[in-house]
Write a protein that holds these residues in place. Structure first.
Motif, PDB file in Angstrom:
ATOM      1  N   PRO A  22      36.508 127.104  52.152  1.00 39.41           N
ATOM      2  CA  PRO A  22      37.728 126.676  52.313  1.00 39.41           C
ATOM      3  C   PRO A  22      38.419 126.681  51.112  1.00 39.41           C
ATOM      4  O   PRO A  22      39.664 126.647  51.276  1.00 39.41           O
ATOM      5  N   ASP A  23      37.908 126.945  49.974  1.00 39.94           N
ATOM      6  CA  ASP A  23      38.704 127.122  48.709  1.00 39.94           C
ATOM      7  C   ASP A  23      39.012 128.421  48.359  1.00 39.94           C
ATOM      8  O   ASP A  23      39.713 128.728  47.351  1.00 39.94           O
ATOM      9  N   TYR A  24      38.822 129.374  49.414  1.00 38.32           N
ATOM     10  CA  TYR A  24      39.268 130.786  49.035  1.00 38.32           C
ATOM     11  C   TYR A  24      40.616 130.968  49.242  1.00 38.32           C
ATOM     12  O   TYR A  24      41.084 130.648  50.460  1.00 38.32           O
ATOM     13  N   GLN A  25      41.153 131.659  48.434  1.00 36.98           N
ATOM     14  CA  GLN A  25      42.666 131.873  48.423  1.00 36.98           C
ATOM     15  C   GLN A  25      43.034 133.296  49.339  1.00 36.98           C
ATOM     16  O   GLN A  25      43.086 134.196  48.806  1.00 36.98           O
ATOM     17  N   MET A  26      43.094 132.879  50.565  1.00 42.40           N
ATOM     18  CA  MET A  26      43.390 133.910  51.730  1.00 42.40           C
ATOM     19  C   MET A  26      44.862 134.531  51.267  1.00 42.40           C
ATOM     20  O   MET A  26      45.742 133.775  51.786  1.00 42.40           O
ATOM     21  N   THR A  27      45.085 135.553  50.921  1.00 47.04           N
ATOM     22  CA  THR A  27      46.619 136.053  50.703  1.00 47.04           C
ATOM     23  C   THR A  27      46.744 137.196  51.833  1.00 47.04           C
ATOM     24  O   THR A  27      46.003 137.594  52.559  1.00 47.04           O
ATOM     25  N   TRP A  28      47.979 137.785  51.827  1.00 40.55           N
ATOM     26  CA  TRP A  28      48.202 138.769  53.049  1.00 40.55           C
ATOM     27  C   TRP A  28      47.248 139.987  53.036  1.00 40.55           C
ATOM     28  O   TRP A  28      46.932 140.450  53.991  1.00 40.55           O
ATOM     29  N   PHE A  29      47.093 140.464  51.633  1.00 41.41           N
ATOM     30  CA  PHE A  29      46.280 141.735  51.619  1.00 41.41           C
ATOM     31  C   PHE A  29      44.811 141.320  51.820  1.00 41.41           C
ATOM     32  O   PHE A  29      44.154 142.013  52.542  1.00 41.41           O
ATOM     33  N   HIS A  30      44.194 140.266  51.528  1.00 37.60           N
ATOM     34  CA  HIS A  30      42.886 139.754  51.865  1.00 37.60           C
ATOM     35  C   HIS A  30      43.035 139.735  53.777  1.00 37.60           C
ATOM     36  O   HIS A  30      41.959 140.337  54.208  1.00 37.60           O
ATOM     37  N   ALA A  31      43.991 139.305  54.184  1.00 33.82           N
ATOM     38  CA  ALA A  31      44.165 139.356  55.642  1.00 33.82           C
ATOM     39  C   ALA A  31      43.943 140.648  56.275  1.00 33.82           C
ATOM     40  O   ALA A  31      43.260 140.893  57.443  1.00 33.82           O
ATOM     41  N   VAL A  32      44.588 141.655  55.541  1.00 33.93           N
ATOM     42  CA  VAL A  32      44.503 142.947  56.242  1.00 33.93           C
ATOM     43  C   VAL A  32      43.121 143.848  56.019  1.00 33.93           C
ATOM     44  O   VAL A  32      42.753 144.225  56.711  1.00 33.93           O
ATOM     45  N   ILE A  33      42.694 143.429  54.805  1.00 34.84           N
ATOM     46  CA  ILE A  33      41.016 143.758  54.596  1.00 34.84           C
ATOM     47  C   ILE A  33      40.362 143.004  55.852  1.00 34.84           C
ATOM     48  O   ILE A  33      39.395 143.938  56.485  1.00 34.84           O
ATOM     49  N   CYS A  34      40.474 141.782  56.024  1.00 36.08           N
ATOM     50  CA  CYS A  34      39.488 141.215  57.148  1.00 36.08           C
ATOM     51  C   CYS A  34      39.711 141.764  58.337  1.00 36.08           C
ATOM     52  O   CYS A  34      38.886 141.945  59.272  1.00 36.08           O
ATOM     53  N   ASN A  35      41.137 142.063  58.886  1.00 35.95           N
ATOM     54  CA  ASN A  35      41.395 142.858  60.031  1.00 35.95           C
ATOM     55  C   ASN A  35      40.583 144.147  60.178  1.00 35.95           C
ATOM     56  O   ASN A  35      39.878 144.407  61.181  1.00 35.95           O
ATOM     57  N   GLN A  36      40.416 145.071  58.831  1.00 34.30           N
ATOM     58  CA  GLN A  36      39.791 146.214  59.026  1.00 34.30           C
ATOM     59  C   GLN A  36      38.269 145.826  59.313  1.00 34.30           C
ATOM     60  O   GLN A  36      37.541 146.768  59.956  1.00 34.30           O
ATOM     61  N   LEU A  37      37.787 144.764  58.523  1.00 33.32           N
ATOM     62  CA  LEU A  37      36.337 144.658  58.449  1.00 33.32           C
ATOM     63  C   LEU A  37      36.083 143.956  60.214  1.00 33.32           C
ATOM     64  O   LEU A  37      35.196 144.191  60.656  1.00 33.32           O
TER      65      LEU A  37
END
Length: 491
Positions: free
Chosen positions: A32-47
Protein backbone atom coordinates in the motif's frame (compact mmCIF):
# COMPACT_ATOMS: atom_id res chain seq x y z
CA UNK A 1 -19.16 -4.31 17.92
CA UNK A 2 -20.19 -2.35 14.87
CA UNK A 3 -22.58 -4.06 12.48
CA UNK A 4 -21.21 -5.40 9.21
CA UNK A 5 -21.78 -3.08 6.31
CA UNK A 6 -22.66 -5.22 3.27
CA UNK A 7 -21.65 -2.46 0.86
CA UNK A 8 -18.16 -2.26 2.37
CA UNK A 9 -17.84 -6.04 2.25
CA UNK A 10 -18.78 -6.11 -1.43
CA UNK A 11 -16.39 -3.22 -2.14
CA UNK A 12 -13.52 -5.10 -0.48
CA UNK A 13 -14.40 -8.24 -2.43
CA UNK A 14 -14.31 -6.24 -5.67
CA UNK A 15 -10.93 -4.75 -4.74
CA UNK A 16 -9.47 -8.18 -4.09
CA UNK A 17 -10.84 -9.60 -7.31
CA UNK A 18 -9.43 -6.66 -9.29
CA UNK A 19 -6.04 -7.23 -7.61
CA UNK A 20 -6.14 -10.85 -8.77
CA UNK A 21 -6.91 -9.80 -12.34
CA UNK A 22 -4.74 -6.70 -12.69
CA UNK A 23 -1.05 -6.63 -11.76
CA UNK A 24 -0.90 -2.88 -11.07
CA UNK A 25 -3.74 -3.22 -8.55
CA UNK A 26 -2.02 -6.30 -7.11
CA UNK A 27 1.14 -4.29 -6.38
CA UNK A 28 -0.86 -1.62 -4.60
CA UNK A 29 -2.80 -4.27 -2.66
CA UNK A 30 0.25 -6.00 -1.21
CA UNK A 31 2.39 -2.82 -0.96
CA UNK A 32 0.00 0.00 0.00
CA UNK A 33 2.94 2.38 0.54
CA UNK A 34 4.32 1.85 -2.96
CA UNK A 35 4.32 5.10 -4.97
CA UNK A 36 2.70 4.01 -8.23
CA UNK A 37 3.45 6.60 -10.91
CA UNK A 38 2.31 6.71 -14.54
CA UNK A 39 5.47 4.99 -15.77
CA UNK A 40 5.15 2.22 -13.17
CA UNK A 41 1.64 1.64 -14.53
CA UNK A 42 3.08 1.32 -18.06
CA UNK A 43 5.53 -1.32 -16.83
CA UNK A 44 2.76 -3.14 -14.97
CA UNK A 45 0.67 -3.29 -18.14
CA UNK A 46 3.56 -4.89 -20.02
CA UNK A 47 4.14 -7.37 -17.20
CA UNK A 48 0.44 -8.18 -17.29
CA UNK A 49 0.82 -9.00 -21.00
CA UNK A 50 3.78 -11.22 -20.14
CA UNK A 51 1.70 -13.00 -17.48
CA UNK A 52 -1.02 -13.60 -20.09
CA UNK A 53 1.63 -15.00 -22.48
CA UNK A 54 0.95 -12.25 -24.99
CA UNK A 55 4.67 -11.39 -24.83
CA UNK A 56 7.48 -13.93 -24.79
CA UNK A 57 10.49 -11.65 -24.28
CA UNK A 58 10.31 -8.34 -22.41
CA UNK A 59 13.03 -5.81 -21.55
CA UNK A 60 12.54 -2.93 -19.13
CA UNK A 61 15.17 -0.17 -19.24
CA UNK A 62 15.05 2.45 -16.49
CA UNK A 63 17.43 4.75 -14.60
CA UNK A 64 18.58 3.57 -11.16
CA UNK A 65 16.42 4.12 -8.09
CA UNK A 66 13.15 4.40 -9.98
CA UNK A 67 11.38 1.34 -8.59
CA UNK A 68 11.82 -1.13 -11.44
CA UNK A 69 13.01 -4.04 -9.27
CA UNK A 70 10.18 -3.58 -6.78
CA UNK A 71 7.64 -4.10 -9.51
CA UNK A 72 9.34 -6.57 -11.84
CA UNK A 73 11.53 -8.71 -9.58
CA UNK A 74 10.00 -8.62 -6.09
CA UNK A 75 6.25 -8.38 -6.81
CA UNK A 76 5.86 -10.07 -10.18
CA UNK A 77 6.84 -13.65 -9.13
CA UNK A 78 4.22 -13.77 -6.34
CA UNK A 79 1.59 -12.56 -8.81
CA UNK A 80 2.62 -15.23 -11.32
CA UNK A 81 2.37 -17.92 -8.64
CA UNK A 82 -1.11 -16.67 -7.76
CA UNK A 83 -2.19 -17.18 -11.37
CA UNK A 84 -0.36 -20.49 -11.80
CA UNK A 85 1.27 -22.13 -8.75
CA UNK A 86 2.90 -24.76 -10.98
CA UNK A 87 5.26 -22.28 -12.64
CA UNK A 88 9.02 -22.79 -12.35
CA UNK A 89 10.65 -19.36 -12.06
CA UNK A 90 14.34 -18.38 -12.00
CA UNK A 91 15.52 -15.02 -10.65
CA UNK A 92 19.04 -14.13 -11.78
CA UNK A 93 21.31 -11.22 -10.89
CA UNK A 94 24.97 -10.16 -11.00
CA UNK A 95 25.82 -11.78 -7.65
CA UNK A 96 24.51 -14.68 -5.59
CA UNK A 97 24.04 -12.37 -2.58
CA UNK A 98 21.81 -10.07 -4.64
CA UNK A 99 19.80 -13.00 -5.99
CA UNK A 100 19.33 -14.40 -2.47
CA UNK A 101 18.11 -11.02 -1.26
CA UNK A 102 15.49 -11.00 -4.00
CA UNK A 103 14.51 -14.53 -2.90
CA UNK A 104 13.97 -13.44 0.71
CA UNK A 105 11.93 -10.43 -0.37
CA UNK A 106 9.74 -12.55 -2.64
CA UNK A 107 9.12 -14.98 0.24
CA UNK A 108 8.13 -12.08 2.49
CA UNK A 109 5.46 -11.07 0.00
CA UNK A 110 4.19 -14.63 -0.44
CA UNK A 111 3.76 -15.09 3.31
CA UNK A 112 2.26 -11.65 4.01
CA UNK A 113 -1.40 -11.50 5.18
CA UNK A 114 -2.29 -9.22 2.29
CA UNK A 115 -1.06 -11.79 -0.23
CA UNK A 116 -2.64 -14.74 1.55
CA UNK A 117 -6.01 -13.00 1.40
CA UNK A 118 -5.71 -12.85 -2.39
CA UNK A 119 -4.18 -16.29 -3.02
CA UNK A 120 -4.67 -18.46 0.09
CA UNK A 121 -3.74 -21.72 -1.68
CA UNK A 122 -0.21 -20.50 -2.46
CA UNK A 123 1.83 -21.58 0.53
CA UNK A 124 5.52 -21.95 1.34
CA UNK A 125 6.97 -24.79 3.36
CA UNK A 126 7.07 -24.61 7.13
CA UNK A 127 9.19 -26.60 9.58
CA UNK A 128 6.84 -29.60 9.34
CA UNK A 129 7.00 -29.71 5.53
CA UNK A 130 10.25 -31.65 5.43
CA UNK A 131 9.78 -32.85 1.86
CA UNK A 132 9.46 -29.32 0.48
CA UNK A 133 12.48 -27.05 -0.01
CA UNK A 134 12.64 -23.51 1.38
CA UNK A 135 15.98 -21.72 1.39
CA UNK A 136 17.24 -18.38 0.10
CA UNK A 137 18.43 -20.18 -3.03
CA UNK A 138 15.28 -22.15 -3.82
CA UNK A 139 11.77 -22.68 -2.51
CA UNK A 140 8.89 -24.90 -3.58
CA UNK A 141 5.16 -24.32 -3.23
CA UNK A 142 3.36 -26.79 -0.99
CA UNK A 143 0.94 -28.98 -2.93
CA UNK A 144 2.06 -27.74 -6.36
CA UNK A 145 4.95 -28.16 -8.77
CA UNK A 146 5.84 -24.47 -8.63
CA UNK A 147 9.28 -23.37 -7.49
CA UNK A 148 11.65 -20.42 -7.58
CA UNK A 149 15.43 -20.54 -7.89
CA UNK A 150 17.67 -17.53 -7.29
CA UNK A 151 21.09 -17.64 -8.92
CA UNK A 152 23.99 -15.22 -9.20
CA UNK A 153 25.85 -14.71 -12.45
CA UNK A 154 27.98 -17.73 -13.39
CA UNK A 155 26.03 -19.89 -10.90
CA UNK A 156 24.47 -23.27 -11.74
CA UNK A 157 20.88 -23.62 -12.93
CA UNK A 158 20.41 -27.36 -13.01
CA UNK A 159 17.33 -29.48 -12.43
CA UNK A 160 13.87 -28.64 -13.72
CA UNK A 161 13.20 -26.56 -16.84
CA UNK A 162 12.52 -22.85 -16.41
CA UNK A 163 9.14 -21.45 -17.43
CA UNK A 164 9.97 -17.81 -16.71
CA UNK A 165 13.44 -16.32 -16.18
CA UNK A 166 13.72 -12.89 -14.57
CA UNK A 167 17.11 -11.25 -15.12
CA UNK A 168 17.77 -8.21 -12.94
CA UNK A 169 21.00 -6.26 -13.61
CA UNK A 170 23.49 -8.89 -14.76
CA UNK A 171 26.32 -6.32 -14.73
CA UNK A 172 27.07 -4.65 -11.41
CA UNK A 173 28.69 -1.42 -12.57
CA UNK A 174 30.61 0.32 -15.35
CA UNK A 175 33.87 -1.40 -14.39
CA UNK A 176 32.29 -4.78 -15.13
CA UNK A 177 30.63 -3.48 -18.29
CA UNK A 178 33.98 -2.26 -19.61
CA UNK A 179 35.60 -5.66 -19.11
CA UNK A 180 35.56 -7.73 -22.29
CA UNK A 181 36.17 -10.86 -20.23
CA UNK A 182 33.18 -10.24 -17.93
CA UNK A 183 30.90 -9.40 -20.85
CA UNK A 184 31.97 -12.54 -22.71
CA UNK A 185 31.63 -14.77 -19.63
CA UNK A 186 28.20 -13.29 -18.85
CA UNK A 187 26.93 -13.87 -22.37
CA UNK A 188 28.34 -17.40 -22.50
CA UNK A 189 26.64 -18.16 -19.18
CA UNK A 190 23.31 -16.90 -20.53
CA UNK A 191 23.61 -19.06 -23.65
CA UNK A 192 25.21 -22.16 -22.12
CA UNK A 193 23.48 -22.28 -18.72
CA UNK A 194 20.33 -20.15 -18.61
CA UNK A 195 18.88 -20.70 -22.07
CA UNK A 196 19.56 -24.45 -21.96
CA UNK A 197 16.87 -24.66 -19.24
CA UNK A 198 14.25 -23.13 -21.58
CA UNK A 199 11.54 -24.97 -23.52
CA UNK A 200 9.31 -23.86 -26.40
CA UNK A 201 6.97 -21.84 -24.16
CA UNK A 202 9.58 -20.35 -21.82
CA UNK A 203 9.48 -16.60 -21.27
CA UNK A 204 12.18 -14.15 -20.25
CA UNK A 205 12.08 -10.76 -18.52
CA UNK A 206 15.21 -8.61 -18.43
CA UNK A 207 15.13 -5.61 -16.08
CA UNK A 208 18.22 -3.43 -16.23
CA UNK A 209 19.92 -0.11 -16.73
CA UNK A 210 22.13 0.11 -19.81
CA UNK A 211 25.89 0.26 -19.38
CA UNK A 212 27.37 -0.51 -22.75
CA UNK A 213 26.33 -1.18 -26.34
CA UNK A 214 27.82 -4.65 -25.91
CA UNK A 215 26.05 -5.44 -22.61
CA UNK A 216 23.69 -8.46 -22.46
CA UNK A 217 20.74 -6.31 -23.53
CA UNK A 218 22.65 -5.13 -26.58
CA UNK A 219 23.61 -8.69 -27.49
CA UNK A 220 20.05 -9.97 -27.02
CA UNK A 221 18.73 -7.26 -29.34
CA UNK A 222 21.44 -7.82 -31.92
CA UNK A 223 20.70 -11.55 -31.95
CA UNK A 224 16.89 -11.60 -31.62
CA UNK A 225 15.78 -8.17 -32.82
CA UNK A 226 12.80 -6.12 -31.69
CA UNK A 227 9.31 -7.59 -31.55
CA UNK A 228 7.16 -6.73 -34.57
CA UNK A 229 4.60 -8.32 -36.86
CA UNK A 230 7.47 -9.58 -39.00
CA UNK A 231 9.43 -10.74 -35.93
CA UNK A 232 6.91 -11.89 -33.30
CA UNK A 233 9.59 -13.69 -31.24
CA UNK A 234 11.74 -10.58 -30.86
CA UNK A 235 12.04 -8.42 -27.75
CA UNK A 236 9.34 -6.09 -26.54
CA UNK A 237 11.27 -3.14 -25.07
CA UNK A 238 9.98 -0.56 -22.59
CA UNK A 239 12.54 2.18 -22.04
CA UNK A 240 12.35 5.35 -19.97
CA UNK A 241 14.93 8.14 -20.18
CA UNK A 242 15.60 10.16 -17.03
CA UNK A 243 15.23 13.33 -19.12
CA UNK A 244 12.76 13.01 -21.99
CA UNK A 245 14.36 12.99 -25.41
CA UNK A 246 12.83 14.11 -28.69
CA UNK A 247 12.17 10.49 -29.66
CA UNK A 248 8.51 9.69 -30.25
CA UNK A 249 7.48 7.13 -27.63
CA UNK A 250 3.74 6.35 -27.54
CA UNK A 251 3.70 5.48 -23.84
CA UNK A 252 5.82 8.49 -22.77
CA UNK A 253 4.14 11.84 -23.48
CA UNK A 254 6.41 14.05 -21.37
CA UNK A 255 7.64 17.32 -22.85
CA UNK A 256 11.23 17.12 -24.09
CA UNK A 257 13.75 17.67 -21.31
CA UNK A 258 11.46 16.95 -18.36
CA UNK A 259 12.43 14.53 -15.61
CA UNK A 260 10.91 11.06 -15.33
CA UNK A 261 10.22 11.23 -11.59
CA UNK A 262 10.90 14.84 -10.51
CA UNK A 263 9.71 14.22 -6.95
CA UNK A 264 12.55 11.68 -6.56
CA UNK A 265 15.15 12.85 -9.10
CA UNK A 266 14.84 16.51 -10.08
CA UNK A 267 15.69 17.92 -13.49
CA UNK A 268 18.37 20.09 -11.90
CA UNK A 269 20.09 17.06 -10.35
CA UNK A 270 19.95 15.11 -13.62
CA UNK A 271 21.35 18.03 -15.61
CA UNK A 272 24.30 18.21 -13.20
CA UNK A 273 25.01 14.51 -13.75
CA UNK A 274 24.83 15.01 -17.50
CA UNK A 275 27.35 17.84 -17.42
CA UNK A 276 29.82 16.07 -15.13
CA UNK A 277 29.70 12.65 -16.78
CA UNK A 278 28.04 12.48 -20.23
CA UNK A 279 28.80 8.77 -20.70
CA UNK A 280 27.26 7.80 -17.37
CA UNK A 281 24.28 10.00 -18.05
CA UNK A 282 23.65 8.71 -21.58
CA UNK A 283 23.91 5.06 -20.64
CA UNK A 284 22.75 4.76 -17.04
CA UNK A 285 20.13 7.51 -17.05
CA UNK A 286 19.06 7.82 -20.68
CA UNK A 287 19.33 4.09 -21.55
CA UNK A 288 21.44 5.07 -24.56
CA UNK A 289 24.95 3.66 -24.01
CA UNK A 290 26.45 5.71 -26.83
CA UNK A 291 28.51 8.64 -25.53
CA UNK A 292 27.63 12.16 -26.60
CA UNK A 293 29.55 13.49 -29.58
CA UNK A 294 30.88 16.17 -27.25
CA UNK A 295 32.79 13.50 -25.32
CA UNK A 296 33.80 11.22 -28.20
CA UNK A 297 37.44 11.30 -29.27
CA UNK A 298 36.58 10.18 -32.81
CA UNK A 299 32.98 11.25 -33.50
CA UNK A 300 33.15 11.23 -37.30
CA UNK A 301 34.64 7.89 -38.36
CA UNK A 302 32.76 6.17 -41.19
CA UNK A 303 31.71 2.53 -41.59
CA UNK A 304 32.27 0.94 -45.02
CA UNK A 305 31.40 -2.44 -46.49
CA UNK A 306 34.86 -3.60 -47.52
CA UNK A 307 38.55 -2.78 -47.17
CA UNK A 308 39.62 -1.19 -50.50
CA UNK A 309 42.90 -1.30 -52.42
CA UNK A 310 45.13 1.40 -50.92
CA UNK A 311 48.32 3.24 -51.88
CA UNK A 312 49.99 2.09 -48.65
CA UNK A 313 49.13 -0.84 -46.40
CA UNK A 314 50.54 -2.05 -43.06
CA UNK A 315 49.41 -3.55 -39.72
CA UNK A 316 49.08 -2.37 -36.12
CA UNK A 317 49.12 -4.60 -33.02
CA UNK A 318 48.44 -4.12 -29.32
CA UNK A 319 49.30 -6.93 -26.91
CA UNK A 320 46.94 -8.28 -24.25
CA UNK A 321 46.28 -11.57 -22.51
CA UNK A 322 44.03 -12.23 -19.51
CA UNK A 323 41.68 -9.27 -19.29
CA UNK A 324 42.62 -7.22 -22.33
CA UNK A 325 42.55 -8.60 -25.86
CA UNK A 326 45.41 -8.86 -28.30
CA UNK A 327 44.41 -6.83 -31.34
CA UNK A 328 45.65 -6.80 -34.93
CA UNK A 329 44.31 -4.20 -37.35
CA UNK A 330 45.06 -3.87 -41.06
CA UNK A 331 45.62 -0.21 -42.00
CA UNK A 332 45.41 1.25 -45.48
CA UNK A 333 46.07 4.84 -46.58
CA UNK A 334 45.19 6.58 -49.84
CA UNK A 335 45.86 10.28 -49.73
CA UNK A 336 43.94 11.71 -46.80
CA UNK A 337 41.72 8.63 -46.44
CA UNK A 338 42.59 5.93 -43.91
CA UNK A 339 40.95 2.47 -43.84
CA UNK A 340 40.87 -0.07 -40.99
CA UNK A 341 40.00 -3.77 -40.88
CA UNK A 342 39.93 -5.81 -37.65
CA UNK A 343 41.83 -9.10 -37.98
CA UNK A 344 42.38 -10.22 -34.36
CA UNK A 345 40.56 -9.19 -31.16
CA UNK A 346 40.92 -11.96 -28.61
CA UNK A 347 42.08 -12.63 -25.06
CA UNK A 348 44.29 -15.50 -23.92
CA UNK A 349 46.54 -15.61 -26.99
CA UNK A 350 50.14 -16.78 -26.67
CA UNK A 351 52.72 -15.61 -29.19
CA UNK A 352 52.43 -18.83 -31.25
CA UNK A 353 48.64 -18.31 -31.20
CA UNK A 354 49.11 -14.78 -32.55
CA UNK A 355 51.27 -16.04 -35.41
CA UNK A 356 48.71 -18.73 -36.26
CA UNK A 357 45.78 -16.27 -36.13
CA UNK A 358 47.69 -13.84 -38.37
CA UNK A 359 48.30 -16.55 -40.97
CA UNK A 360 44.63 -17.58 -40.81
CA UNK A 361 43.74 -13.93 -41.45
CA UNK A 362 45.91 -14.12 -44.60
CA UNK A 363 48.56 -11.73 -43.33
CA UNK A 364 51.57 -11.67 -45.67
CA UNK A 365 54.65 -12.42 -43.51
CA UNK A 366 56.49 -9.62 -45.35
CA UNK A 367 53.78 -7.06 -44.58
CA UNK A 368 55.00 -4.38 -42.17
CA UNK A 369 53.60 -4.83 -38.65
CA UNK A 370 54.04 -2.16 -35.97
CA UNK A 371 53.38 -3.44 -32.44
CA UNK A 372 53.31 -2.24 -28.84
CA UNK A 373 56.91 -1.66 -27.75
CA UNK A 374 56.19 -2.77 -24.15
CA UNK A 375 56.82 -6.43 -25.02
CA UNK A 376 60.19 -6.80 -26.81
CA UNK A 377 60.30 -10.52 -26.04
CA UNK A 378 56.93 -11.07 -27.74
CA UNK A 379 58.05 -9.04 -30.74
CA UNK A 380 61.18 -11.19 -31.10
CA UNK A 381 59.26 -14.48 -30.77
CA UNK A 382 56.65 -13.40 -33.33
CA UNK A 383 59.45 -12.37 -35.68
CA UNK A 384 61.04 -15.85 -35.45
CA UNK A 385 57.84 -17.78 -36.26
CA UNK A 386 56.50 -21.01 -34.75
CA UNK A 387 55.91 -24.70 -35.40
CA UNK A 388 52.40 -26.05 -34.93
CA UNK A 389 51.62 -29.30 -33.11
CA UNK A 390 50.99 -30.83 -36.53
CA UNK A 391 54.59 -30.10 -37.48
CA UNK A 392 53.72 -27.30 -39.89
CA UNK A 393 56.16 -24.43 -39.78
CA UNK A 394 54.68 -20.92 -39.83
CA UNK A 395 56.92 -18.06 -40.91
CA UNK A 396 57.48 -15.18 -38.55
CA UNK A 397 55.98 -11.78 -39.17
CA UNK A 398 57.70 -8.59 -40.24
CA UNK A 399 57.14 -6.99 -36.84
CA UNK A 400 58.81 -4.03 -35.17
CA UNK A 401 58.18 -1.90 -32.08
CA UNK A 402 56.18 1.33 -32.24
CA UNK A 403 57.44 4.74 -31.20
CA UNK A 404 56.32 5.88 -27.78
CA UNK A 405 57.24 8.72 -25.50
CA UNK A 406 55.88 11.68 -23.55
CA UNK A 407 52.77 12.99 -25.28
CA UNK A 408 52.69 10.20 -27.87
CA UNK A 409 49.09 9.23 -27.05
CA UNK A 410 47.71 12.69 -27.81
CA UNK A 411 50.10 13.06 -30.72
CA UNK A 412 48.81 9.79 -32.13
CA UNK A 413 45.21 10.87 -31.66
CA UNK A 414 45.96 14.11 -33.47
CA UNK A 415 47.68 12.20 -36.27
CA UNK A 416 44.52 10.12 -36.83
CA UNK A 417 42.44 13.30 -36.89
CA UNK A 418 44.40 14.38 -39.97
CA UNK A 419 42.66 11.64 -41.97
CA UNK A 420 39.14 10.78 -42.97
CA UNK A 421 38.97 7.41 -41.23
CA UNK A 422 36.87 4.44 -42.36
CA UNK A 423 36.44 1.01 -40.77
CA UNK A 424 34.84 -2.13 -42.21
CA UNK A 425 31.45 -3.23 -40.97
CA UNK A 426 32.90 -6.59 -39.91
CA UNK A 427 35.20 -4.77 -37.44
CA UNK A 428 32.65 -5.09 -34.64
CA UNK A 429 34.99 -4.59 -31.69
CA UNK A 430 36.72 -1.67 -33.35
CA UNK A 431 33.34 -0.07 -34.01
CA UNK A 432 32.36 -0.47 -30.36
CA UNK A 433 35.61 1.13 -29.23
CA UNK A 434 35.21 4.08 -31.61
CA UNK A 435 31.71 4.73 -30.27
CA UNK A 436 32.84 4.59 -26.65
CA UNK A 437 36.36 6.07 -26.65
CA UNK A 438 36.03 9.50 -25.06
CA UNK A 439 37.66 12.42 -23.36
CA UNK A 440 37.61 12.90 -19.60
CA UNK A 441 34.99 15.59 -18.99
CA UNK A 442 35.42 18.45 -16.52
CA UNK A 443 32.35 20.54 -15.82
CA UNK A 444 30.73 19.40 -19.05
CA UNK A 445 33.81 20.34 -21.14
CA UNK A 446 36.07 17.79 -22.83
CA UNK A 447 39.68 17.83 -21.63
CA UNK A 448 42.72 16.78 -23.68
CA UNK A 449 42.98 13.51 -21.76
CA UNK A 450 41.24 10.37 -23.07
CA UNK A 451 39.75 7.82 -20.69
CA UNK A 452 41.93 4.71 -20.56
CA UNK A 453 39.20 2.33 -21.73
CA UNK A 454 37.77 1.10 -25.03
CA UNK A 455 41.16 1.56 -26.66
CA UNK A 456 42.75 -1.83 -27.40
CA UNK A 457 42.17 -1.84 -31.15
CA UNK A 458 42.49 1.95 -31.24
CA UNK A 459 45.89 1.79 -29.52
CA UNK A 460 47.07 -0.60 -32.23
CA UNK A 461 45.95 1.86 -34.91
CA UNK A 462 47.09 5.03 -33.16
CA UNK A 463 50.62 3.86 -32.34
CA UNK A 464 51.17 2.29 -35.77
CA UNK A 465 50.03 5.33 -37.75
CA UNK A 466 51.95 7.71 -35.50
CA UNK A 467 55.11 5.62 -35.79
CA UNK A 468 54.92 5.44 -39.57
CA UNK A 469 53.78 9.01 -40.28
CA UNK A 470 55.02 11.37 -37.59
CA UNK A 471 54.93 14.40 -39.93
CA UNK A 472 51.40 15.85 -40.28
CA UNK A 473 49.67 15.24 -43.59
CA UNK A 474 49.62 18.49 -45.59
CA UNK A 475 49.69 20.87 -42.65
CA UNK A 476 51.46 21.81 -39.47
CA UNK A 477 50.83 19.82 -36.34
CA UNK A 478 48.31 21.43 -34.01
CA UNK A 479 47.23 20.76 -30.47
CA UNK A 480 43.89 19.20 -29.62
CA UNK A 481 41.49 22.04 -28.79
CA UNK A 482 39.28 22.13 -25.75
CA UNK A 483 35.69 21.55 -26.79
CA UNK A 484 32.99 24.05 -26.09
CA UNK A 485 30.12 23.18 -23.86
CA UNK A 486 26.94 22.40 -25.79
CA UNK A 487 23.37 22.57 -24.56
CA UNK A 488 21.66 19.19 -24.26
CA UNK A 489 18.70 20.50 -26.21
CA UNK A 490 20.89 21.55 -29.16
CA UNK A 491 22.61 18.19 -29.57
Amino acid sequence: MQPINPDLVRLEQVRRELARRDFARFVQQIKPDYQMTWFHAVICNQLQALARKEIKKLMVFMPPQNGKSEVATRSFPPYLFGLNPNLRIAVLSYAASKAKKFNREIQQRLTSPRYQILFPSVRLASAKDEAVSRTTEQFDLVGYNGSLKSVGRQGPLTGDPVDIAILDDLLKDRLEAQSLTIRENTWNWIVDVVETRFHNDSQILYVTTRWDEDDPAGRFLERDGYRSDANPTGWEVVSFAALKTADIVPYDQRPVGTALWPERHSQQRLEAIRQNSPLTFNSLYQQDPRPSTEAMVFPDWIEVDEFPACDSQFLGMDFGYSNDPTTLIRIGISGRKLYLDELIYETGLTNPDIIERAHLAKVNPREELIADNAEPKSIEEIKRGTTLASGQRLAGLNIKACTKGPGSINAGIQKLKEYQVHYTKRSLNLRREVRNYQWIMAGGVATNTPIDAYNHALDAVRSAVYTKYKVPVGRAKVSIPMRKKTSYFNQ
